[in-house]
Write a protein that holds these residues in place. Structure first.
Motif, PDB file in Angstrom:
ATOM      1  N   LEU A 121       0.830  -1.209   0.000  1.00  0.00           N
ATOM      2  CA  LEU A 121       0.000   0.000   0.000  1.00  0.00           C
ATOM      3  C   LEU A 121       0.865   1.260   0.000  1.00  0.00           C
ATOM      4  O   LEU A 121       0.528   2.257  -0.644  1.00  0.00           O
ATOM      5  CB  LEU A 121      -0.940  -0.001   1.212  1.00  0.00           C
ATOM      6  N   ASP A 122       1.987   1.229   0.715  1.00  0.00           N
ATOM      7  CA  ASP A 122       2.898   2.382   0.714  1.00  0.00           C
ATOM      8  C   ASP A 122       3.434   2.642  -0.694  1.00  0.00           C
ATOM      9  O   ASP A 122       3.573   3.802  -1.108  1.00  0.00           O
ATOM     10  CB  ASP A 122       4.073   2.137   1.665  1.00  0.00           C
ATOM     11  N   LYS A 123       3.734   1.591  -1.417  1.00  0.00           N
ATOM     12  CA  LYS A 123       4.245   1.756  -2.773  1.00  0.00           C
ATOM     13  C   LYS A 123       3.193   2.427  -3.655  1.00  0.00           C
ATOM     14  O   LYS A 123       3.469   3.401  -4.363  1.00  0.00           O
ATOM     15  CB  LYS A 123       4.645   0.397  -3.357  1.00  0.00           C
ATOM     16  N   LEU A 124       1.972   1.888  -3.612  1.00  0.00           N
ATOM     17  CA  LEU A 124       0.928   2.413  -4.496  1.00  0.00           C
ATOM     18  C   LEU A 124       0.508   3.827  -4.115  1.00  0.00           C
ATOM     19  O   LEU A 124       0.059   4.594  -4.976  1.00  0.00           O
ATOM     20  CB  LEU A 124      -0.269   1.467  -4.476  1.00  0.00           C
ATOM     21  N   GLU A 125       0.647   4.190  -2.859  1.00  0.00           N
ATOM     22  CA  GLU A 125       0.286   5.555  -2.456  1.00  0.00           C
ATOM     23  C   GLU A 125       1.271   6.591  -2.979  1.00  0.00           C
ATOM     24  O   GLU A 125       1.024   7.796  -2.843  1.00  0.00           O
ATOM     25  CB  GLU A 125       0.151   5.628  -0.933  1.00  0.00           C
ATOM     26  N   ALA A 126       2.344   6.146  -3.600  1.00  0.00           N
ATOM     27  CA  ALA A 126       3.228   7.084  -4.301  1.00  0.00           C
ATOM     28  C   ALA A 126       2.578   7.609  -5.584  1.00  0.00           C
ATOM     29  O   ALA A 126       3.025   8.612  -6.141  1.00  0.00           O
ATOM     30  CB  ALA A 126       4.557   6.403  -4.640  1.00  0.00           C
ATOM     31  N   GLY A 152      -3.237  10.511  -6.122  1.00  0.00           N
ATOM     32  CA  GLY A 152      -4.671  10.275  -6.094  1.00  0.00           C
ATOM     33  C   GLY A 152      -5.104   8.883  -5.688  1.00  0.00           C
ATOM     34  O   GLY A 152      -6.274   8.681  -5.350  1.00  0.00           O
ATOM     35  N   TRP A 153      -4.195   7.908  -5.718  1.00  0.00           N
ATOM     36  CA  TRP A 153      -4.592   6.525  -5.453  1.00  0.00           C
ATOM     37  C   TRP A 153      -4.992   6.350  -3.992  1.00  0.00           C
ATOM     38  O   TRP A 153      -4.377   6.896  -3.090  1.00  0.00           O
ATOM     39  CB  TRP A 153      -3.437   5.579  -5.770  1.00  0.00           C
ATOM     40  N   ARG A 154      -6.061   5.597  -3.755  1.00  0.00           N
ATOM     41  CA  ARG A 154      -6.524   5.369  -2.382  1.00  0.00           C
ATOM     42  C   ARG A 154      -6.617   3.881  -2.074  1.00  0.00           C
ATOM     43  O   ARG A 154      -7.018   3.074  -2.914  1.00  0.00           O
ATOM     44  CB  ARG A 154      -7.869   6.052  -2.133  1.00  0.00           C
ATOM     45  N   ALA A 155      -6.245   3.550  -0.842  1.00  0.00           N
ATOM     46  CA  ALA A 155      -6.177   2.151  -0.425  1.00  0.00           C
ATOM     47  C   ALA A 155      -7.484   1.649   0.163  1.00  0.00           C
ATOM     48  O   ALA A 155      -7.769   0.455   0.097  1.00  0.00           O
ATOM     49  CB  ALA A 155      -5.069   1.983   0.609  1.00  0.00           C
ATOM     50  N   ALA A 211      -6.991  -4.297   3.885  1.00  0.00           N
ATOM     51  CA  ALA A 211      -7.908  -5.287   4.452  1.00  0.00           C
ATOM     52  C   ALA A 211      -8.824  -4.611   5.462  1.00  0.00           C
ATOM     53  O   ALA A 211      -8.412  -3.717   6.201  1.00  0.00           O
ATOM     54  CB  ALA A 211      -7.116  -6.407   5.119  1.00  0.00           C
ATOM     55  N   GLY A 212     -10.085  -5.025   5.491  1.00  0.00           N
ATOM     56  CA  GLY A 212     -11.025  -4.482   6.457  1.00  0.00           C
ATOM     57  C   GLY A 212     -10.722  -4.962   7.867  1.00  0.00           C
ATOM     58  O   GLY A 212     -10.111  -6.011   8.073  1.00  0.00           O
ATOM     59  N   GLN A 240      -9.280   3.275  -8.523  1.00  0.00           N
ATOM     60  CA  GLN A 240      -9.053   3.640  -7.130  1.00  0.00           C
ATOM     61  C   GLN A 240      -8.605   5.091  -6.981  1.00  0.00           C
ATOM     62  O   GLN A 240      -7.975   5.462  -5.992  1.00  0.00           O
ATOM     63  CB  GLN A 240      -8.063   2.669  -6.488  1.00  0.00           C
ATOM     64  N   GLY A 241      -8.942   5.905  -7.986  1.00  0.00           N
ATOM     65  CA  GLY A 241      -8.711   7.340  -7.897  1.00  0.00           C
ATOM     66  C   GLY A 241      -7.341   7.799  -8.311  1.00  0.00           C
ATOM     67  O   GLY A 241      -7.031   9.001  -8.251  1.00  0.00           O
ATOM     68  N   GLY A 242      -6.470   6.885  -8.728  1.00  0.00           N
ATOM     69  CA  GLY A 242      -5.114   7.262  -9.112  1.00  0.00           C
ATOM     70  C   GLY A 242      -5.022   7.709 -10.558  1.00  0.00           C
ATOM     71  O   GLY A 242      -5.866   7.352 -11.384  1.00  0.00           O
ATOM     72  N   ASP A 243      -3.990   8.463 -10.860  1.00  0.00           N
ATOM     73  CA  ASP A 243      -3.723   8.909 -12.232  1.00  0.00           C
ATOM     74  C   ASP A 243      -2.553   8.085 -12.771  1.00  0.00           C
ATOM     75  O   ASP A 243      -1.399   8.336 -12.422  1.00  0.00           O
ATOM     76  CB  ASP A 243      -3.375  10.392 -12.247  1.00  0.00           C
TER      77      ASP A 243
END
Length: 442
Positions: free
Chosen positions: A138-143, A146-149, A170-171, A327-330
């Protein structure tokens, strides 16, 4: 499995069917816990009836005496029963999931999920954040801007049906007993218990509801399980747990003596994953991505899928772009770049014979790519870019690595972690070829 529940008596006094001390003594003395004891102690701990110090004692007894297969299976089932279970039965696609025990530069989920989804398989990757020297997906993708986990269950299901792949947090409802026990093990010296590790991982994976699961169990200097025998035992235990729960499960034992690929750090690893999705990328990352993809697709009923072609012709990249956008990312936005860099140069000629995964992971962490406690923020652009990998020739003065950070004061301690990280053999010395996949356990 039915969880044992307390019994009410006259006057609404709650009478528990077992006593925590008796359960602790049974395992302390090397005995086998009965199914009803396991059901009760996990449920009672989740309810707060079994105190933290009592569960600490039981965890240490398990650490010292181990568990038999039937005990581990029942313990896992009890942790699953402590929370909700997801179901993907409503999807029109078969499902396949992957779990890695974690390592340095382990970015495989990023290219793997869209690659498998390109063949009509739904890939629900419920991932986590990094702590210490291993990075979190998740830390990688939040780079990515706009992307949201965080996704609701409805959002996740819609994305799996429409796109085929989702990587999200995960919930909190999945295996809450495990979340509570994991925090306790972390502060009581009982993390390294194979029964508790296996049940922790598998309770969440089984509760997620996937039909098939491929495990990437790493061994070597940069892995949680450094010794191959321990990693093999963990893999065997988890495969057995999945099989007992009716989930098609296979494990690959993989090498983590050196970092995967040439980047360690969040945005750096996303950039390298995009190279793989574009048909390039480091050979070891490609090798492991393809090996895991083949296993996932075979378990989902797609054994003849041409995974190399899906990387070469852009199908996997198309799914990646759709997954990120959903997921909102560009997916077209430039990735963050560190404000400061520093080069590490070789002091001798020769050939790289070894590369210390742990040292490089610690350096990336110290540069800001990781966190030392939950909730701490990370630098998206921080990390280590490896310029000379195992088997490659080196001349004195060549750049071995480039360090990236937004905080130049971090360079000193990061460089300390890299002292002797490159084992450079004299010229003419042969270096053994590195095989990433060591074994397959099913």
């Amino acid at each position: 499995m039915s969880t044992t529940t307390p019994t009410s008596t006259a006057g609404d006094e709650i009478v528990e069917p077992f006593d925590a001390i008796d359960v602790i003594r049974a395992k302390r003395d090397g005995g086998k816990l009965e199914p009803a004891q396991i059901d009760w102690v996990v449920d009672a701990y989740t309810r707060g009836v079994v105190a933290e110090e009592q569960m600490s004692a039981l965890a240490m007894a398990i650490f010292l005496h181990g568990m038999e297969r039937e005990e581990i299976s029942r313990w896992t089932a009890a942790m699953i029963a402590s929370g909700e279970r997801m179901s993907f039965d409503a999807l029109s696609r078969p499902t396949a999931d992957k779990h890695s025990t974690g390592g340095v530069g382990d970015k495989i989920t990023l290219p793997l999920a869209p690659l498998v989804a390109a063949f009509g398989v739904a890939v629900p990757q419920l991932s986590g954040r990094g702590l210490g020297h291993t990075g979190g997906t998740l830390d990688k993708l939040e780079a990515i801007p706009g992307w949201r986990a965080a996704l609701s269950n409805d959002e996740m299901m819609a994305q799996l049906e429409g796109v085929g792949a989702v990587i999200c947090a995960a919930g909190s409802g999945l295996a809450p007993a495990d979340r509570k026990l994991y925090a306790l093990r972390d502060v009581t010296g009982t993390v390294e218990s194979i029964p508790l590790i296996a049940s922790s991982i598998m309770s969440k994976k089984i509760a997620e509801g996937t039909a098939s699961l491929v495990l990437d169990v790493k061994t070597g200097a940069g892995a949680f399980m450094r010794e191959e025998a321990d990693a093999r035992e963990l893999a065997r235990t988890m495969v057995d747990l999945g099989t007992d729960a009716g989930v098609r499960t296979v494990a690959l034992l993989t090498d983590m003596s050196a970092p995967l690929g040439r980047t360690v750090g969040n945005a750096l690893e996303v950039r390298e994953s995009l190279e793989v999705l574009a048909g390039g990328g480091p050979a070891d990352v490609v090798e492991l991505t393809l090996a895991l993809a083949r296993e996932m697709l075979a378990s989902a009923g797609r054994p003849d899928a041409d995974v190399e072609a899906a990387l070469a012709d852009g199908r996997a990249m198309d799914v990646w772009r759709a997954m990120i956008a959903a997921q909102g990312g560009d997916p077209q936005a430039p990735l963050p770049v560190a404000a400061h860099t520093q080069e590490l140069r070789a002091r001798q000629d020769g050939t790289v014979r070894g590369l210390d995964a742990m040292g490089i992971g610690v350096a990336a962490w110290r540069l800001g790519a990781g966190r030392s406690r939950p909730g701490e923020s990370v630098q998206a652009a921080a990390g280590v870019e490896i310029r000379r990998h195992i088997g490659e020739p080196v001349r004195s003065g060549d750049v071995l690595a480039v360090l990236h950070t937004d905080t130049p004061g971090r360079f000193g301690r990061a460089l300390e972690a890299l002292e002797d990280a490159w084992d450079i053999a004299p010229e003419g010395t042969g270096t053994a070829s590195r095989s990433i996949v060591l074994d397959r356990i099913s």
